[in-house]
Write a protein that holds these residues in place. Structure first.
Motif, PDB file in Angstrom:
ATOM      1  N   ILE A  74       0.882  -1.168   0.000  1.00 43.88           N
ATOM      2  CA  ILE A  74       0.000   0.000   0.000  1.00 43.88           C
ATOM      3  C   ILE A  74       0.919   1.218   0.000  1.00 43.88           C
ATOM      4  O   ILE A  74       1.789   1.337   0.874  1.00 43.88           O
ATOM      5  CB  ILE A  74      -0.929   0.016   1.218  1.00 43.88           C
ATOM      6  N   ARG A  84      -2.300   4.048  -3.728  1.00 43.44           N
ATOM      7  CA  ARG A  84      -2.321   2.934  -4.659  1.00 43.44           C
ATOM      8  C   ARG A  84      -2.109   1.603  -3.942  1.00 43.44           C
ATOM      9  O   ARG A  84      -1.494   1.551  -2.869  1.00 43.44           O
ATOM     10  CB  ARG A  84      -1.289   3.124  -5.773  1.00 43.44           C
ATOM     11  N   PHE A  85      -2.633   0.547  -4.562  1.00 44.13           N
ATOM     12  CA  PHE A  85      -2.551  -0.796  -4.010  1.00 44.13           C
ATOM     13  C   PHE A  85      -1.826  -1.688  -5.020  1.00 44.13           C
ATOM     14  O   PHE A  85      -2.214  -1.749  -6.188  1.00 44.13           O
ATOM     15  CB  PHE A  85      -3.944  -1.339  -3.712  1.00 44.13           C
ATOM     16  N   ASN A  86      -0.783  -2.370  -4.555  1.00 43.42           N
ATOM     17  CA  ASN A  86       0.050  -3.186  -5.422  1.00 43.42           C
ATOM     18  C   ASN A  86      -0.072  -4.669  -5.058  1.00 43.42           C
ATOM     19  O   ASN A  86      -0.270  -5.010  -3.885  1.00 43.42           O
ATOM     20  CB  ASN A  86       1.523  -2.787  -5.288  1.00 43.42           C
ATOM     21  N   THR A  87       0.066  -5.547  -6.052  1.00 42.72           N
ATOM     22  CA  THR A  87       0.139  -6.989  -5.812  1.00 42.72           C
ATOM     23  C   THR A  87       1.165  -7.600  -6.756  1.00 42.72           C
ATOM     24  O   THR A  87       1.589  -6.975  -7.733  1.00 42.72           O
ATOM     25  CB  THR A  87      -1.220  -7.693  -6.041  1.00 42.72           C
ATOM     26  N   GLU A  92       0.971  -2.143  -9.736  1.00 41.31           N
ATOM     27  CA  GLU A  92      -0.197  -1.368  -9.315  1.00 41.31           C
ATOM     28  C   GLU A  92      -1.479  -1.995  -9.863  1.00 41.31           C
ATOM     29  O   GLU A  92      -1.596  -2.258 -11.055  1.00 41.31           O
ATOM     30  CB  GLU A  92      -0.086   0.070  -9.817  1.00 41.31           C
ATOM     31  N   ARG A  95      -5.973   2.418  -7.836  1.00 43.07           N
ATOM     32  CA  ARG A  95      -5.505   3.743  -7.421  1.00 43.07           C
ATOM     33  C   ARG A  95      -6.702   4.597  -7.026  1.00 43.07           C
ATOM     34  O   ARG A  95      -7.737   4.593  -7.704  1.00 43.07           O
ATOM     35  CB  ARG A  95      -4.719   4.400  -8.551  1.00 43.07           C
TER      36      ARG A  95
END
Length: 248
Positions: A74, A84-87, A92, A95
């Motif tokens: 995060i 933004r949220f990343n995996t 990304e 957003r």
């Protein structure tokens, strides 16, 4: 071990299992124990204090080298006030911008249309596939312009919309059907043509919220019941089109 910040309270506790409590003395009593903040008596929180042109990051790691060190995360971007949220290696996925707009670059969504007329549709009571061979957009690349088919990347509820413009439908035809054909079930809409006093142009729409499992497919077919094989699926102004997106 307890570290006092004053005579009346323990500020930091490190227990025998190396669990850390801030503002509490029993971190091992919680479900996730490595770091516990607060004693349950009021509002608590953790602040990441960054520069106004820098980022604040909370990373989820499963490795000590490579992108596994930031497999998920995060991130708050202070330079543009976006969250933004990343995996999966720091990519990304979602957003939220400074005004609260939410975007997701890999959320399945597509829009396609007929690149050229599909002429002289058979009027023999058989469904035929509509050849949506041109994309306006295809976010996440789930639509195939060779098979005119959408393939669901994940299980969920998908909204599909299509509109078919039929030119020169024979007035002696009884019905013209449009069908959303999916792996789970088929959906239909139709127009009666036997009330027409001359060959004419008709519009066949369909709007469906459909349940799909991962790898299920969806495509559009039409059927003309009886009459002369003279109707054409028209393309002008993108009047024959097919769209879909993942709702939930």
């Amino acid at each position: 071990t307890g570290i006092d910040d004053n005579a009346d309270a323990v500020a930091i506790t490190i227990d025998s299992s190396e669990n850390v409590g801030i503002g509490m003395t029993t971190p091992s009593s919680q479900y996730v124990t490595r770091l516990v903040v607060g004693d349950g008596s009021g509002t608590e929180g953790i602040t990441i204090y960054s520069g106004n042109d820098s980022m604040g990051r909370l990373e989820f790691s499963d490795a000590t080298s490579g992108d596994g060190r930031y497999a998920g995360g995060i991130v708050y971007e202070h330079n543009n006030n976006a969250l933004r949220f990343n995996t999966n290696g720091g990519n990304e996925r979602m957003r939220i911008d400074e005004n609260g707009h939410i975007t997701s670059g890999t959320q399945p969504a597509f829009s396609a249309y007929l690149g050229g007329n599909q002429n002289d549709i058979a009027a023999n009571n058989s469904f035929i596939t509509v050849n949506f061979d041109t994309e306006i957009f295809d976010q996440n690349a789930d639509f195939n312009t060779s098979t005119y088919t959408f393939t669901a990347p994940v299980t969920g509820r998908y909204q599909f919309n299509s509109s078919i413009s039929l030119n020169n439908l024979d007035s002696s035809s009884n019905y013209a059907f449009i069908s959303l054909v999916t792996s789970n079930r088929n959906y239909y809409n139709y127009i009666g043509a036997n009330h027409m006093d001359q060959d004419d142009r008709v519009l066949l729409p369909i709007c469906i919220l459909a349940d799909l499992d991962a790898s299920d497919t969806a495509l559009i077919k039409i059927l003309i019941n009886t009459g002369t094989a003279q109707a054409d699926i028209a393309t002008g102004g993108f009047v024959s089109n097919f769209q879909g997106y993942l709702v939930c």
